[in-house]
Enzyme design. Structure first.
Site, PDB file in Angstrom:
ATOM      1  N   CYS A  30      20.871  86.370 -10.068  1.00 29.01           N
ATOM      2  CA  CYS A  30      19.944  85.179 -10.142  1.00 29.01           C
ATOM      3  C   CYS A  30      20.831  83.907  -9.554  1.00 29.01           C
ATOM      4  O   CYS A  30      20.685  84.110  -8.254  1.00 29.01           O
ATOM      5  CB  CYS A  30      19.560  84.926 -11.664  1.00 29.01           C
ATOM      6  SG  CYS A  30      18.148  83.980 -11.903  1.00 29.01           S
ATOM      7  N   GLU A  75      20.645  93.106 -15.527  1.00 28.73           N
ATOM      8  CA  GLU A  75      21.266  93.474 -16.724  1.00 28.73           C
ATOM      9  C   GLU A  75      20.755  93.668 -17.890  1.00 28.73           C
ATOM     10  O   GLU A  75      21.159  94.427 -18.905  1.00 28.73           O
ATOM     11  CB  GLU A  75      22.531  92.631 -16.919  1.00 28.73           C
ATOM     12  CG  GLU A  75      21.951  90.926 -17.426  1.00 28.73           C
ATOM     13  CD  GLU A  75      21.689  90.171 -16.303  1.00 28.73           C
ATOM     14  OE1 GLU A  75      21.479  90.729 -14.994  1.00 28.73           O
ATOM     15  OE2 GLU A  75      21.867  88.887 -16.440  1.00 28.73           O
ATOM     16  N   HIS A 131      17.259  89.692 -13.241  1.00 27.83           N
ATOM     17  CA  HIS A 131      18.237  89.888 -14.218  1.00 27.83           C
ATOM     18  C   HIS A 131      18.423  91.537 -14.464  1.00 27.83           C
ATOM     19  O   HIS A 131      18.206  91.868 -15.350  1.00 27.83           O
ATOM     20  CB  HIS A 131      18.466  88.985 -15.626  1.00 27.83           C
ATOM     21  CG  HIS A 131      18.662  87.816 -15.264  1.00 27.83           C
ATOM     22  ND1 HIS A 131      20.153  87.121 -15.249  1.00 27.83           N
ATOM     23  CD2 HIS A 131      17.934  86.474 -15.005  1.00 27.83           C
ATOM     24  CE1 HIS A 131      19.802  85.746 -14.965  1.00 27.83           C
ATOM     25  NE2 HIS A 131      18.772  85.373 -15.007  1.00 27.83           N
TER      26      HIS A 131
HETATM   27  N1  GLN Z   1      19.589  77.758 -12.372  1.00 27.94           N
HETATM   28  C1  GLN Z   1      18.900  78.779 -11.325  1.00 27.94           C
HETATM   29  C2  GLN Z   1      17.351  78.628 -11.464  1.00 27.94           C
HETATM   30  O1  GLN Z   1      17.031  78.272 -12.316  1.00 27.94           O
HETATM   31  C3  GLN Z   1      19.514  80.384 -11.729  1.00 27.94           C
HETATM   32  C4  GLN Z   1      18.958  80.564 -13.124  1.00 27.94           C
HETATM   33  C5  GLN Z   1      19.662  81.930 -13.556  1.00 27.94           C
HETATM   34  O2  GLN Z   1      20.665  82.361 -12.989  1.00 27.94           O
HETATM   35  N2  GLN Z   1      19.046  82.427 -14.626  1.00 27.94           N
HETATM   36  O3  GLN Z   1      16.710  79.396 -10.642  1.00 27.94           O
END
Ligand code: GLN
Length: 536
Positions: A383, A511, A509
């Site tokens: 992300c 994970e 994500h």
């Molecule tokens: N802050 C970033 C976004 O909102 C990444 C979010 C995250 O890593 N879950 O896109």
């Protein structure tokens, strides 16, 4: 079919491993052929952990339907290998919001709204939803916090009421406590357990089983004492000594007879014998000495490793699949900015930059991505980790000196990561990100496609920002491959470098979907590449 309820309460101290205990219990019941479901009740007033600081709450675990939940749901999914939904986690905040909303609409016709019955009724309704939605025969419910907390009282009261409503024979209370060790006399103490059971009984709940956690071996006499003072059967006092391997807990519970005891007491009929051999094999594999692979995890909440619970577990799963031992080097991204922590990054065979929010430590993460790209060190960006990988590429390959995500620099001349269009009008922070499962089409011949070995996948998201498509062509020309896209081709879901052993970033994500027996392909790929590097 009557639903059976297993309620897990905690006594003496928090962090005794109630979540893992509930998850492991769920597994040994599933192994007997029962359909199980799990739920976590969080007594705090926040509506969900989505807006809470990772320092306070640890990781936010995201479900398929986009619910932002407690990290214990990660344990449930990993141990029991199930996919949970929104009904599996609720907080006092949600309960109160619901009731106050009804009151404002006039639904209570002028009645006085009280904890009993209005709040407790809403709690019971939500507990009942799990069986309704899943059709589970056994619902395991973990009550967050410790018995005696003011906040958890309405929850315990609701469960006490529920016991009468669904029938006592269908409800079983498991109290998880802690036995402190007094070094001077070398003994384990049961008094705090006795007191917490007394507190539970004062609100009308007598536990049916006590799982006594301890860092030291628990002698039989201690169990006798707990049974006597706490009024539980001797074979329902389960000593649970801390294990160095998390995934050993189901084996320990099984060995202690917990599964059979529950089946007997809840008058259930198991349809098969539990087969714990695969778990035994897993635990044996964890314990087997293996060559080490070092992974630098560059985050900004690294002081509290719980903030990266699923990432850590996913790395362990992937290491097992590659027959190596993962050694995680926790690096604070702010340190990298101050020229500290580089020894860990330089000594690592792979770099992971996990998710995150806010500008603190961003430059350090970009530095880590640059290092991984230039030195050809395997890299996995999760992300935010994908976003910094793109910003770094724009800065140092495409020469946009100030390239950035507009989350961190609104006036950048190269906004390579930008707010998603449908996010622009949103002002509420809670539950408004792009959340949950979305499909991703993989591009043939890429490393991502090779890792997954299927043409399309579904992955869990939690973000507001995305790759800015006006930079796509330029990136591609310079060697970035967009190996995963949304089916309509509009959203970049995976980016990877062509000329690199393994540099992949995913907007989702991965994970959250890794399982001990089914490690996530992107993590397996990273670990494989890191293993190769470690041999050199
Ligand atoms: N802050 C970033 C976004 O909102 C990444 C979010 C995250 O890593 N879950 O896109």
């Amino acid at each position: 079919m009557t639903t059976k309820y297993l309620f897990f309460t905690g006594g003496v101290v928090s962090s005794v491993g109630k979540g893992v205990t509930a998850a492991a219990t769920g597994l040994i019941l599933k192994e007997r052929g029962f359909k199980v479901a799990v739920q976590k009740l969080d007594p705090y007033i926040n509506v969900d952990p989505g807006t809470m600081s990772p320092y306070q709450h640890g990781e936010v675990f995201v479900l398929d339907d986009g619910a932002e939940t407690d990290l214990d749901l990660g344990h449930y999914e990993r141990f029991i290998d199930i996919r949970l939904s929104r009904v599996s986690n609720f907080t006092s905040g949600q309960v109160y919001a619901e009731i106050i909303g009804k009151e404002r609409r006039g639904d209570f016709l002028g009645g006085t709204i009280q904890v009993i019955p209005h709040i407790t009724n809403e709690i019971k309704r939500r507990v009942g939803l799990v069986a309704k939605e899943t059709g589970a025969e056994i619902v395991l419910v973990e009550i967050g916090g410790t018995v005696g907390d003011i906040e958890s009282q309405p929850f315990l009261e609701a469960l006490r009421q529920l016991r009468n409503e669904v029938g006592r024979e269908n409800v079983f209370f498991i109290h998880v406590t802690w036995l402190p060790y007094i070094g001077a006399t070398g003994e384990l103490k049961t008094k705090p357990t006795q007191h917490s059971v007394a507190a539970l009984r004062s609100i009308g709940i007598s536990p049916n089983m006590i799982i006594a956690r301890s860092d030291y071996p628990v002698e039989d006499g201690i169990c006798d004492k707990i049974a006597l003072f706490c009024d539980v059967e001797k074979n329902a006092v389960i000593p649970m000594v801390t294990s160095d391997v998390l995934y050993e807990v189901p084996l320990l519970l099984e060995k202690a007879g917990v599964g059979d005891y529950l089946v007997e007491k809840l008058k259930l009929t198991a349809t098969r014998k539990p087969d714990m051999k695969p778990w035994q094999k897993l635990v044996d594999n964890v314990r087997k000495p293996k060559p080490a692979v070092k992974i630098a995890l560059v985050g900004k909440y690294v002081e509290l490793q719980d903030a990266y619970m699923s990432v850590r577990e996913a790395l362990k799963h992937a290491a097992l699949a590659n027959d190596v031992e993962v050694e995680i080097g926790w690096v604070h991204s702010v340190d990298l900015e101050k020229d500290k922590g580089w020894d860990i990054v330089q000594g690592a065979d792979g770099v992971v930059v996990p998710g995150g929010f806010g500008s603190r430590g961003i430059e350090g993460k970009i530095m880590a991505a640059r290092y991984a790209r230039e030195k050809k060190v395997p890299y996995l960006g999760l992300c935010l980790g994908m976003q910094v990988m793109c910003a770094e590429f724009a800065r140092h390959v495409l020469d946009y000196e100030d390239a950035n995500s507009t989350e961190f620099d609104r006036s950048t001349s190269a906004p390579v990561i930008d707010l998603m269009t449908d996010q622009r009008s949103i002002t509420d922070m809670g539950g408004t990100m792009r959340l949950g499962l979305y499909p991703c089409v993989l591009k043939e011949g890429t490393k991502a496609a090779e890792a997954y070995d299927v043409p399309q996948v579904d992955e869990r998201h939690r973000h507001r920002f995305e790759f800015n498509n006006s930079f796509r062509a330029e990136f591609e020309k310079a060697g970035m491959v967009f190996s995963g896209l949304s089916p309509d081709g509009k959203l970049v879901e995976i980016a990877e470098l062509a000329d690199h052993p393994y540099m992949i970033g995913s907007q989702f994500h991965p994970e959250f979907l890794s399982r001990p027996m089914r490690p996530h392909p992107l993590f397996v790929g990273l670990m494989k590449a890191a293993k190769e590097r470690s041999k050199k």
